[in-house]
Every structure is written in structure tokens, then in C-alpha cells.
Enzyme design. Sequence first.
Site, PDB file in Angstrom:
ATOM      1  N   HIS A  30      -2.762  -2.097  -8.557  1.00 34.36           N
ATOM      2  CA  HIS A  30      -3.457  -0.816  -8.465  1.00 34.36           C
ATOM      3  C   HIS A  30      -2.775   0.101  -9.470  1.00 34.36           C
ATOM      4  CE1 HIS A  30      -5.097  -2.401  -4.783  1.00 34.36           C
ATOM      5  NE2 HIS A  30      -5.685  -1.259  -4.470  1.00 34.36           N
ATOM      6  N   GLN A  40       0.807  -1.215   0.000  1.00 27.09           N
ATOM      7  CA  GLN A  40       0.000   0.000   0.000  1.00 27.09           C
ATOM      8  C   GLN A  40       0.845   1.272   0.000  1.00 27.09           C
ATOM      9  OE1 GLN A  40      -3.904   0.837   0.262  1.00 27.09           O
ATOM     10  NE2 GLN A  40      -2.476   2.157  -0.824  1.00 27.09           N
ATOM     11  N   TRP A  90     -10.450   5.619   3.034  1.00 27.31           N
ATOM     12  CA  TRP A  90     -10.690   6.050   1.663  1.00 27.31           C
ATOM     13  C   TRP A  90     -12.174   6.243   1.365  1.00 27.31           C
ATOM     14  CZ3 TRP A  90      -7.069   2.610   3.251  1.00 27.31           C
ATOM     15  CH2 TRP A  90      -5.736   2.866   2.908  1.00 27.31           C
ATOM     16  N   GLU A 147      -4.574   5.046 -10.464  1.00 27.55           N
ATOM     17  CA  GLU A 147      -5.770   5.480  -9.738  1.00 27.55           C
ATOM     18  C   GLU A 147      -5.656   6.990  -9.473  1.00 27.55           C
ATOM     19  OE1 GLU A 147      -8.515   4.349  -5.852  1.00 27.55           O
ATOM     20  OE2 GLU A 147      -6.517   3.481  -6.037  1.00 27.55           O
TER      21      GLU A 147
END
Length: 418
Positions: A211, A153, A316, A214
Site C-alpha cells: 500500500h 494495516q 473505509w 495512498e
Amino acid sequence: MATIKFTNLSVYRQPEATEILVEDGKFSQIGSNLPDADETVDLDGMLVAPPYVDSHLHLDYVGTGRDDEAADNVSGTLFEGIERWSHIKKNQTIEDVKRRALRGIREEMIHGVQYIRTHIDVTDPELIGMQAMLELREELKDTVTIQIVSFPQEGMHNYPRGAELVEEGLKMGADVVGGIPHSEWARQYGEESVHKTVDLALKYDKLIDVHCDETDDPMSRFVELLNARVLADDYGPRTTASHTCSFGSVDDAYAFRMMGLFRKSGINFTAQGTENAYLQGRADTYPKRRGLTRVKEFLEEGINVSCGQDSIVDPWYPAGNGNLMNVLDNTLHLAQIMSFDDMEVGLDLITYNGAKTLSIEDIYGIEVGKDANFIVLNAPNALEAVRQRADVLRSVRRGKTIFQRSITIDKDLELPSI
């Protein structure tokens, strides 16, 4: 062997079928006028579909947006959410993660989900989240299939030993390699993280889910590099690009070129329609971008795309409850996929397309010989299920009902004619 016949039903994608015969936990026959069974269940004309697949979720984050004051994301942006999470996770324990994740799993399952791909943060020297999720995956394997992504992350480069921790997560038993190149401190670092992700997948024979882009920034184009690598290594069908919000902001000439390359590689995409509609466009006044990748165009071009809940009450996203029908509804509206023909197959985004993303097509679906896993929706057909955002009345796993709910209708109620 015990047999169960489910009758008086319709089957998604199989309009000719009105009955299902289950024997020893597997589909033995699908059709009409099937043989008698030890038990018969009348489904009152409702639609049967394969279980929902949540192809993108963060189970280790569930509930942290409400349980911890440090989670207050004032700007509502992706990057502040990451910063908030970096403080929250310092105090978590294995028991805490399992408790919160289990809450999220239960919410998903009560809405018909039986397959989950969850991204677990490994930018933590103790790998608390990974330990917790590996335990839950084993404990719950008979009722829900959980696929785990070893996900950095805070970045492979931004976080000390980030890439090493991703690899350690794979050694512990994660199924998928993750990455987040657009969050790295420099483009070069982002590119290096994409290469590292693919190299690890090849080394350990794992799936890939990155990911990717984004952001609203049309110059964030890590999906181009990811696709080129997996195209060259013939790994596209085992690869997923999640989010790709920037692809909704790029010009059409670039998008047209990339669509051809996506088709060539066979790469998968996931869209998070509710969360990204909330997170993206924060730097826009008006016009304000929708924050969604090109879902409609992917479908038109035969590129696999599915939907995921992404977040359940975390730094988030303050909402989310595991109801993929709500995610689907928002996605169809945002992407303007709303013709009658579109809605007839809209369930693909949270069923078959998700199964393809997870590379579980060989075990998934309502087919003779496969495990009898399915859900019953409170609607007679797919169009009505999508239009009505139908509830799940029953969820069946290997022929056994996990849960069921009844819908009581007053048959004497007089309604105005329309």
C-alpha cells in the site's frame, strides 16, 4: 475423456475464433469448425473472456462497516478508517472472519471473478485473519484462486512487533509481503518499512505488494524508494505498488522521471478507482482531486496497471459488491480512458493486467493446454461489454460451469427506431 464444444461465440483478443473445444478440463482447441464433442453448448454470439482478476481486496474486512457501530467513519478518510478497524478487530473470531470473507468471495464470483489477491491484516497478536484466510484458501481452491498478502494495516513500526507479525504471516503460508509506509508515524519509519518489505520478500522468495502513498500529499513518495530497491534487486516484475494516489498529485517533471524508472524496473501498479475516489480529496475544497493514480499514463507508457475492488462494506468504503465491471467503469471515467480504441481493450485492466500483477501469466488465459477457465459476458464484443457494463452469464472453471444466468428478452417487444 469427456469433451465439450462451446460454439457461436467470440473470444476477447482472438477475433478469429468462434468455437472452443475443452477436453479433460483444459482448452484443447480454439478456432472455427472444430471437431464434434460429447456435449455442445451454444453461447448465442456472446463474448468469452478469461475470468476477472481482483488484484486488490481486503476479505477480512468484508461487512464490518455495516455489522459494527464502531466502523462509522465520520471523516471518510483512510486514517480514520484504520483507527476504526483497530477497535473492530479486537472482537473477531476465525469463524466470524471466514463467514464474512466467504460472503465477499461469493459476491465476487457471481460477478465473474476467479482470482483474488487479498490483503490480510497481521497487526494482531493472534493472527486471526491470517488463520481464517489460509483455511478458506485451501477449502475453496477448486473454485477460486486466492493469493494472500501478509499486510500490517497498523504499520510495521506503529504496531508492537508489526514487522515480526508480517514475517510470521509469511511463515504460516502467505504468498505476498505487504507494507503501508505512508501510514507510519515518521518518514524514516516508512522508509525502513519499505526496506524490510523487500528484505522479507528476498528472504522467503515471496511476491511484494505495498500500500504505497495512498494520500493526496505530493511529498509522499515511498514508491520512489520501493522502485529503487526492486530495480537494484531485479525484483520489479514480482512487485506491486497499490494505490499510489499521491502520484496523481505530483508535478509532471517528477512523474516523467519516475515513469522511466518504472519501465526499467518492470514494477506493477493497482488502482482502486471506486474506493479512492471516495476517500481522497477530503482535505480539498475545489478544485477537488480525483484520488486516482496516473492510470492512463501508465498504459500509454507500457507500465502494467490493473484494478481492484479494495473494499466491500467496511470502515473505509460503505459500498462495493465485487463487481469489477463497476470498478472498471468508474476507473475509465476518472482516468478519461474513453476512446473507442481504449474501450476495446479496457477489459485488460481486470483480466490480463491483473494476472500479470499476480504473476500467474503461465496458468492464466484462453490458450490451448491451459485450464479451461473463462467467463461469458452478455455482449457480442469487448466494446459493447464495457459500454453496457455487461453482466456475466456463465463462469466456467476447468471446463465445469460454476454458475450461469439467463437473460430473457421479449423478441416481440417493439422498440423505437434510432
